[in-house]
Design a protein around this motif. Structure first.
Motif, mmCIF file in Angstrom:
data_model
loop_
_atom_site.group_PDB
_atom_site.id
_atom_site.type_symbol
_atom_site.label_atom_id
_atom_site.label_comp_id
_atom_site.label_asym_id
_atom_site.label_seq_id
_atom_site.Cartn_x
_atom_site.Cartn_y
_atom_site.Cartn_z
ATOM 1 N N LEU A 43 6.782 5.169 2.642
ATOM 2 C CA LEU A 43 7.937 4.611 3.342
ATOM 3 C C LEU A 43 8.440 5.596 4.397
ATOM 4 O O LEU A 43 8.722 5.219 5.539
ATOM 5 N N ALA A 44 8.545 6.878 4.026
ATOM 6 C CA ALA A 44 9.012 7.894 4.970
ATOM 7 C C ALA A 44 8.043 8.035 6.147
ATOM 8 O O ALA A 44 8.461 8.172 7.303
ATOM 9 N N ALA A 45 6.743 8.005 5.850
ATOM 10 C CA ALA A 45 5.761 8.161 6.920
ATOM 11 C C ALA A 45 5.774 6.975 7.875
ATOM 12 O O ALA A 45 5.726 7.145 9.103
ATOM 13 N N LEU A 46 5.851 5.763 7.333
ATOM 14 C CA LEU A 46 5.808 4.572 8.174
ATOM 15 C C LEU A 46 7.083 4.381 8.984
ATOM 16 O O LEU A 46 7.070 3.729 10.026
ATOM 17 N N GLN A 47 8.188 4.956 8.512
ATOM 18 C CA GLN A 47 9.435 4.865 9.274
ATOM 19 C C GLN A 47 9.348 5.612 10.602
ATOM 20 O O GLN A 47 10.138 5.359 11.510
ATOM 21 N N THR A 48 8.408 6.533 10.724
ATOM 22 C CA THR A 48 8.252 7.292 11.966
ATOM 23 C C THR A 48 7.596 6.464 13.057
ATOM 24 O O THR A 48 7.678 6.803 14.238
ATOM 25 N N GLY A 49 6.908 5.378 12.683
ATOM 26 C CA GLY A 49 6.214 4.561 13.670
ATOM 27 C C GLY A 49 5.004 5.236 14.282
ATOM 28 O O GLY A 49 4.577 4.887 15.384
ATOM 29 N N ALA A 50 4.447 6.227 13.590
ATOM 30 C CA ALA A 50 3.370 7.050 14.155
ATOM 31 C C ALA A 50 1.977 6.532 13.849
ATOM 32 O O ALA A 50 0.994 7.202 14.188
ATOM 33 N N TYR A 51 1.867 5.368 13.215
ATOM 34 C CA TYR A 51 0.553 4.906 12.759
ATOM 35 C C TYR A 51 0.254 3.505 13.292
ATOM 36 O O TYR A 51 1.156 2.670 13.429
ATOM 37 N N ASP A 52 -1.028 3.287 13.571
ATOM 38 C CA ASP A 52 -1.476 1.981 14.043
ATOM 39 C C ASP A 52 -1.908 1.084 12.892
ATOM 40 O O ASP A 52 -1.776 -0.137 12.976
ATOM 41 N N GLN A 67 6.659 -3.547 -1.901
ATOM 42 C CA GLN A 67 8.049 -3.094 -1.753
ATOM 43 C C GLN A 67 8.221 -2.197 -0.537
ATOM 44 O O GLN A 67 9.254 -2.252 0.150
ATOM 45 N N VAL A 68 7.224 -1.362 -0.270
ATOM 46 C CA VAL A 68 7.292 -0.497 0.916
ATOM 47 C C VAL A 68 7.447 -1.343 2.176
ATOM 48 O O VAL A 68 8.320 -1.102 3.017
ATOM 49 N N LEU A 69 6.613 -2.371 2.310
ATOM 50 C CA LEU A 69 6.680 -3.209 3.501
ATOM 51 C C LEU A 69 7.965 -4.030 3.556
ATOM 52 O O LEU A 69 8.559 -4.223 4.613
ATOM 53 N N GLN A 70 8.407 -4.503 2.400
ATOM 54 C CA GLN A 70 9.653 -5.274 2.365
ATOM 55 C C GLN A 70 10.833 -4.433 2.834
ATOM 56 O O GLN A 70 11.708 -4.922 3.554
ATOM 57 N N ARG A 71 10.863 -3.165 2.457
ATOM 58 C CA ARG A 71 11.961 -2.291 2.889
ATOM 59 C C ARG A 71 11.885 -2.003 4.386
ATOM 60 O O ARG A 71 12.920 -1.918 5.055
ATOM 61 N N LEU A 72 10.690 -1.849 4.903
ATOM 62 C CA LEU A 72 10.549 -1.624 6.339
ATOM 63 C C LEU A 72 11.023 -2.845 7.123
ATOM 64 O O LEU A 72 11.739 -2.721 8.120
ATOM 65 N N ARG A 73 10.643 -4.026 6.653
ATOM 66 C CA ARG A 73 11.054 -5.247 7.341
ATOM 67 C C ARG A 73 12.557 -5.454 7.234
ATOM 68 O O ARG A 73 13.196 -5.885 8.193
ATOM 69 N N ALA A 74 13.129 -5.153 6.077
ATOM 70 C CA ALA A 74 14.574 -5.311 5.900
ATOM 71 C C ALA A 74 15.342 -4.386 6.834
ATOM 72 O O ALA A 74 16.452 -4.717 7.270
#
Length: 265
Positions: A43-52, A67-74
């Motif tokens: 979750l912390a890594a994907l919040q940076t937006g650094a990955y394709d 759950q990781v994706l659901q939190r990012l979308r929320a």
């Protein structure tokens, strides 16, 4: 040289991450830019937006992949392309509800993995094309001097008047003004006032603003039928139409009316 595809590996099992690394070795464009061993790290890594793209395990001890994706979308954060990896197929529905690119079952099959990578590359190419088109559209909008290839808007050229015994057309050009009533709108022409069941705002949106002018909350006039106008009481305007009728404006529309009158100054 092709742009590297920044790839994140997420799995709580080191052996599983190692296998994905080995399979990715055949696809050098997919550069492993990070690894995570649980959902919190992911979750912390994907919040940076650094990955394709992320190869994401579903079952993990803290946050699972869904759950990781659901939190990012929320949180309203953009998602990379997602490939779920799991030993269980019961999560497939949830995965594709989150628009996953693919769903790989462990143990990973090399041929199936290669098919997945091709799908990832195709979708990234589509995203880049769409992003380029959006950037170009924004540039054209921000640069008003560039000629626009967009077709001019199509405005309504006639109204349909419905009566119990018949329906007929009234050309827009024949309407002197539109007047809102409690039950709809009256279209005032030279010979009659035709009732139409619609709101004045709905009808006004379909009319050419170069020809029709809203002068009151309950009145839109056809400017081509204005014979004369003059200032009236309380800062209002009085318009005389070609059918001899007079229409009074509201002060709240003075700015719009004055802008219209500037065309003839």
């Amino acid at each position: 040289m092709s742009t590297p595809i920044r790839t994140l590996l997420v799995d709580d099992e080191p052996l599983a991450r190692s296998l994905v690394r080995e399979l990715l070795a055949d696809f050098p464009r997919l550069t492993i830019a990070g690894e995570c061993q649980n959902g919190t790290e992911a979750l912390a890594a994907l919040q940076t937006g650094a990955y394709d793209v992320v190869f994401l395990d579903v079952q993990m001890p803290d946050l699972d992949g869904v759950q990781v994706l659901q939190r990012l979308r929320a949180a309203g954060l953009p998602l990379p392309l997602v490939v779920f990896t799991t030993a269980y197929d019961q999560y497939a529905v949830a995965a594709f509800a989150l628009h996953a690119v693919d769903y790989l079952l462990k143990p990973l099959d090399p041929d199936r993995f290669a098919e997945c990578v091709r799908r990832v590359q195709q979708q990234l190419a589509q995203r880049q094309t769409q992003a380029l088109g959006a950037d170009l559209a924004a540039l054209l909008q921000a640069w008003p001097n560039l000629p626009s290839s967009a077709p001019p808007p199509e405005y309504q050229d006639r109204f349909v008047v419905k009566q119990p015994e018949r329906q007929f057309f009234v050309p827009v050009a024949d309407v002197f003004y539109l007047e809102a009533t409690g039950s709809g709108v009256l279209l005032h022409t030279a010979r009659a006032a035709h009732p139409v069941r619609a709101s004045l705002s709905q009808l006004a949106e379909r009319l050419n603003p170069a020809q029709f002018l809203r002068i009151h909350r309950s009145c839109v006039i056809n400017t081509s039928h204005i014979v004369e106008f003059k200032s009236w009481t309380h800062g209002e305007y009085l318009f005389r139409m070609t059918n001899g009728q007079h229409v009074t404006s509201s002060r709240s529309y003075n700015a719009v009316i004055q802008q219209f009158l500037k065309r003839f100054a």
